[in-house]
Design a protein around this motif. Structure first.
Motif, short mmCIF file in Angstrom:
data_model
loop_
_atom_site.label_atom_id
_atom_site.label_comp_id
_atom_site.label_asym_id
_atom_site.label_seq_id
_atom_site.Cartn_x
_atom_site.Cartn_y
_atom_site.Cartn_z
N VAL A 63 0.82 -1.22 0.00
CA VAL A 63 0.00 0.00 0.00
C VAL A 63 0.85 1.27 0.00
O VAL A 63 0.32 2.38 -0.03
N ARG A 64 2.18 1.09 0.01
CA ARG A 64 3.10 2.23 -0.02
C ARG A 64 3.84 2.31 -1.36
O ARG A 64 4.76 3.09 -1.52
N ALA A 65 3.41 1.51 -2.34
CA ALA A 65 4.08 1.48 -3.64
C ALA A 65 4.03 2.85 -4.31
O ALA A 65 3.02 3.56 -4.25
N CYS A 66 5.12 3.21 -4.98
CA CYS A 66 5.19 4.46 -5.74
C CYS A 66 6.29 4.29 -6.78
O CYS A 66 7.46 4.59 -6.54
N LEU A 79 -0.34 6.08 0.21
CA LEU A 79 0.55 7.22 -0.01
C LEU A 79 -0.14 8.50 0.42
O LEU A 79 -1.30 8.74 0.06
N ALA A 80 0.55 9.34 1.15
CA ALA A 80 0.01 10.66 1.48
C ALA A 80 -0.04 11.49 0.21
O ALA A 80 0.74 11.30 -0.72
N LEU A 81 -0.97 12.43 0.15
CA LEU A 81 -1.10 13.26 -1.04
C LEU A 81 0.18 14.04 -1.33
O LEU A 81 0.51 14.28 -2.49
N THR A 82 0.90 14.44 -0.29
CA THR A 82 2.17 15.13 -0.52
C THR A 82 3.18 14.20 -1.19
O THR A 82 3.98 14.64 -2.01
N GLU A 83 3.16 12.92 -0.88
CA GLU A 83 4.05 11.96 -1.52
C GLU A 83 3.68 11.78 -2.99
O GLU A 83 4.55 11.63 -3.85
N VAL A 84 2.38 11.81 -3.28
CA VAL A 84 1.92 11.73 -4.66
C VAL A 84 2.42 12.95 -5.44
O VAL A 84 2.90 12.85 -6.56
N GLU A 85 2.29 14.13 -4.82
CA GLU A 85 2.79 15.36 -5.44
C GLU A 85 4.28 15.26 -5.74
O GLU A 85 4.74 15.57 -6.84
N GLU A 86 5.05 14.87 -4.75
CA GLU A 86 6.52 14.87 -4.87
C GLU A 86 7.01 13.86 -5.90
O GLU A 86 8.01 14.08 -6.58
N ASP A 102 -5.06 21.75 2.70
CA ASP A 102 -3.82 22.51 2.81
C ASP A 102 -2.65 21.55 2.94
O ASP A 102 -2.82 20.35 3.07
N HIS A 103 -1.43 22.10 2.91
CA HIS A 103 -0.24 21.25 2.89
C HIS A 103 -0.15 20.36 4.12
O HIS A 103 0.20 19.18 4.04
N THR A 104 -0.47 20.91 5.28
CA THR A 104 -0.41 20.13 6.52
C THR A 104 -1.37 18.95 6.46
O THR A 104 -1.01 17.82 6.83
N SER A 105 -2.57 19.19 5.97
CA SER A 105 -3.56 18.11 5.86
C SER A 105 -3.13 17.08 4.83
O SER A 105 -3.34 15.88 5.02
N ARG A 106 -2.51 17.55 3.73
CA ARG A 106 -2.09 16.61 2.68
C ARG A 106 -0.98 15.68 3.15
O ARG A 106 -0.76 14.62 2.56
N ASN A 107 -0.28 16.06 4.20
CA ASN A 107 0.71 15.15 4.78
C ASN A 107 0.05 13.95 5.44
O ASN A 107 0.70 12.92 5.65
N LYS A 108 -1.23 14.07 5.78
CA LYS A 108 -1.97 13.00 6.46
C LYS A 108 -2.97 12.30 5.53
O LYS A 108 -3.15 11.08 5.60
N ILE A 109 -3.64 13.08 4.70
CA ILE A 109 -4.65 12.50 3.82
C ILE A 109 -3.99 11.57 2.81
O ILE A 109 -3.00 11.93 2.16
N THR A 110 -4.51 10.37 2.67
CA THR A 110 -3.93 9.41 1.73
C THR A 110 -4.77 9.31 0.46
O THR A 110 -5.93 9.71 0.43
N LEU A 111 -4.16 8.75 -0.56
CA LEU A 111 -4.83 8.58 -1.84
C LEU A 111 -6.10 7.76 -1.68
O LEU A 111 -7.19 8.17 -2.09
N GLY A 112 -5.97 6.59 -1.06
CA GLY A 112 -7.14 5.73 -0.87
C GLY A 112 -8.14 6.32 0.09
O GLY A 112 -9.36 6.18 -0.09
N GLY A 113 -7.65 7.02 1.12
CA GLY A 113 -8.55 7.63 2.09
C GLY A 113 -9.42 8.70 1.47
O GLY A 113 -10.61 8.81 1.77
N ASN A 114 -8.82 9.50 0.58
CA ASN A 114 -9.59 10.54 -0.09
C ASN A 114 -10.63 9.93 -1.02
O ASN A 114 -11.79 10.36 -1.06
#
Length: 280
Positions: A63-66, A79-86, A102-114
């Motif tokens: 679930v951490r594949a990238c 993956l956190a949304l910030t990881e997807v961005e990067e 916002d950026h702080t929230s994107r550090n926590k929000i995940t792709l699957g969670g969203n």
């Protein structure tokens, strides 16, 4: 602080996570798969969500594949949304993810969670609907592969014990011209009135929308209207708007009529940009 007690598990494999889920269900408990946890924490505080057992998935490799795997982009659901961005493996997804919360929230929000969340925006799904991506799902029955258009119909249609593991997208979609537009009533703050993502493929414009209805969607009828060559732009926009699949929201952010007005303007602009060879 979450105002309820729960058992906490941190499995290291998918098989272990599934086993814990089944065991908790057999004991009459309500288990919850946890990745970023933003929705459980937020809704739990106002007593709109509750779990007897939390199964934290963040230590599971799949679930951490990238990565790029041949002709495909493989992205794990945790993956956190910030990881997807990067990673920037899929530019339209990068742009979409960068404008969620916002950026702080994107550090926590995940792709699957969203994508699986209860909030009706769920914008991260839009690029995957446009690119005919494949969802990798695991359950006690094994691993299955389903097109996003099949598994996401208003919401992510999974059985209780099914777990979204990865999203696989053909690399060809990552190089196509795209447009991503988010319109808010208060400019850069507040919830969006409408978010539109579009790709220019060999067969014309593909478009997916969030915020307009109670769920994100891609509409074939809307696309057919936009791609009606030989027809004036205003008629094309009208036919596209006739392809909206459900009731348009009317709330404190904006009336249904205003949302339709905003969407019409966005569609008009994206047709001009994509057919004119401009990418934004």
């Amino acid at each position: 602080m979450i105002p309820f007690d729960f058992d906490y598990f941190r499995p290291k494999t998918l098989q272990e996570a599934l086993q814990i889920f089944r065991e908790q269900m057999a004991m009459g408990k309500k288990p919850y798969y946890f990745s970023g946890g933003t929705e459980l924490i937020t809704l739990g505080r106002v007593q709109l969500a509750k779990a007897d057992a939390v199964i934290d998935l963040k230590k599971i490799n799949e679930v951490r594949a990238c990565r790029i795997d041949g002709d495909h982009i493989v992205l794990g659901s945790c993956l956190a949304l910030t990881e997807v961005e990067e990673s920037n493996l899929f530019p339209l997804l990068t742009k979409t993810a960068s404008e969620i919360a916002d950026h702080t929230s994107r550090n926590k929000i995940t792709l699957g969670g969203n994508i699986r969340g209860g909030i009706h925006y769920r914008e991260a799904v839009l690029p995957f609907l446009l690119a005919d991506s494949t969802a990798v799902i695991v359950s006690a029955k094994g691993v299955t592969f389903k097109k996003m258009s099949e598994v996401f119909q208003g919401s992510l249609r999974l059985e209780n014990d099914e777990l979204l593991v990865q999203l696989i997208t053909e690399r060809k979609w990552a190089s196509l011209p795209f447009v991503h537009v988010k319109r808010r009533r208060q400019w850069e703050t507040g919830y969006p009135l409408v978010t539109v993502a579009a790709l220019m493929s060999d067969n014309g414009i593909r478009v997916a929308v969030s915020g307009l209805c109670a769920f994100p969607f891609r509409s074939e009828k809307m696309e057919n209207g936009l791609n009606s060559k030989g027809t004036g732009i205003e008629e094309r926009i009208k036919m596209a708007l006739d392809g909206i699949p459900a009731t348009v929201l009317s709330d404190v952010e904006g009336s249904a009529e205003y949302r339709m007005f905003v969407l019409g303007n966005v569609l008009r602009d994206l047709v001009s940009e994509l057919e004119g060879g401009i990418v934004v």
